[in-house]
Design an enzyme around this catalytic site. Sequence first.
Site, PDB file in Angstrom:
ATOM      1  NE  ARG A  84       7.906   1.544  -4.103  1.00 21.46           N
ATOM      2  CZ  ARG A  84       8.927   0.823  -3.619  1.00 21.46           C
ATOM      3  NH1 ARG A  84       9.385  -0.214  -4.302  1.00 21.46           N
ATOM      4  NH2 ARG A  84       9.473   1.137  -2.464  1.00 21.46           N
ATOM      5  CE  LYS A 108       9.133   4.920  -4.885  1.00 19.64           C
ATOM      6  NZ  LYS A 108       8.706   5.788  -3.761  1.00 19.64           N
ATOM      7  CG  HIS A 182       0.002   3.639  -3.196  1.00 18.42           C
ATOM      8  ND1 HIS A 182       1.248   3.118  -3.517  1.00 18.42           N
ATOM      9  CD2 HIS A 182       0.160   4.245  -1.997  1.00 18.42           C
ATOM     10  CE1 HIS A 182       2.112   3.412  -2.550  1.00 18.42           C
ATOM     11  NE2 HIS A 182       1.472   4.091  -1.616  1.00 18.42           N
ATOM     12  NE  ARG A 185       3.921   0.032  -1.853  1.00 17.54           N
ATOM     13  CZ  ARG A 185       5.085  -0.627  -1.769  1.00 17.54           C
ATOM     14  NH1 ARG A 185       5.193  -1.833  -2.289  1.00 17.54           N
ATOM     15  NH2 ARG A 185       6.122  -0.078  -1.171  1.00 17.54           N
ATOM     16  CG  HIS A 208       8.843   0.608   2.673  1.00 19.81           C
ATOM     17  ND1 HIS A 208       7.779   0.446   3.554  1.00 19.81           N
ATOM     18  CD2 HIS A 208       8.297   1.084   1.526  1.00 19.81           C
ATOM     19  CE1 HIS A 208       6.658   0.817   2.955  1.00 19.81           C
ATOM     20  NE2 HIS A 208       6.944   1.207   1.733  1.00 19.81           N
ATOM     21  CE1 TYR A 217       0.345   0.483   4.390  1.00 15.10           C
ATOM     22  CE2 TYR A 217       2.736   0.382   4.555  1.00 15.10           C
ATOM     23  CZ  TYR A 217       1.593   0.618   3.814  1.00 15.10           C
ATOM     24  OH  TYR A 217       1.697   0.990   2.503  1.00 15.10           O
TER      25      TYR A 217
END
Length: 242
Positions: A84, A108, A182, A185, A208, A217
């Site tokens: 990210r 995150k 982004h 990414r 994730h 994706y």
Amino acid sequence: GFERSTILRKLSSLGHFFDFLVTEKVLKENPFSQILIPKRNSKLPIFLTNEQVNRLLESAKADKSSKGLRLLTMIEILYATGIRVSELTALKLSSLYEKENFIFITGKGNKERLVPVDQNTLSTIEKYLKVRSEFTKNTRDEKWLFPSKNSKLGHITRQRFHQLLKLLCIQAKIDSKYVSPHKLRHAFASHLLANGMDLRSLQVLLGHSDISTTQIYTHVLSDRLKKTLEDNHPLSKIFKDF
């Protein structure tokens, strides 16, 4: 007249506000609990093609200044690892595991992961490290991989990196709608899937927590899945014999 995502954000904000009023005993109940929340649209991500990424990198390489090398290094890391932009700008020198070809990422929720880096990107990082001191203002900045003299954070900001990418788009003659941190990414994820990576491995690389997030994706798999079906399904083999 609002986008569905905007409506959802406004409803969520109001719902939380009225929850607060109920907690504070200003109201007896939350009036938004009776409102039907529309489902979020599932949009396919826009991503750069391989050719566009190459043009972007070549344009960055054309700038032989220290700032040009810094931008090239950031783009290469982003595209080579899929991290990210917030993880990229906050990278520390201690994040580099060059001998093992890994970068240590704190993502995150302070979740930690090791992301592999190819040798070409590591070589670019080594070149950048020779000019990195030009961007440091004081000892407080020393810990950051991408320090900035103009940032209160001590490192380059996401906003500044985005601005530099937009300027690079003009040089590379690429529509800026296709380029953002982004979207790089997205390009990383889409290109890996198109070249045979499995979804679970991609989930780990992207950081994730839920594989359903990674599944956005899978649209890039359609052609490969169609070819696999044609090559392996019994009916396809029968018709090939006619």
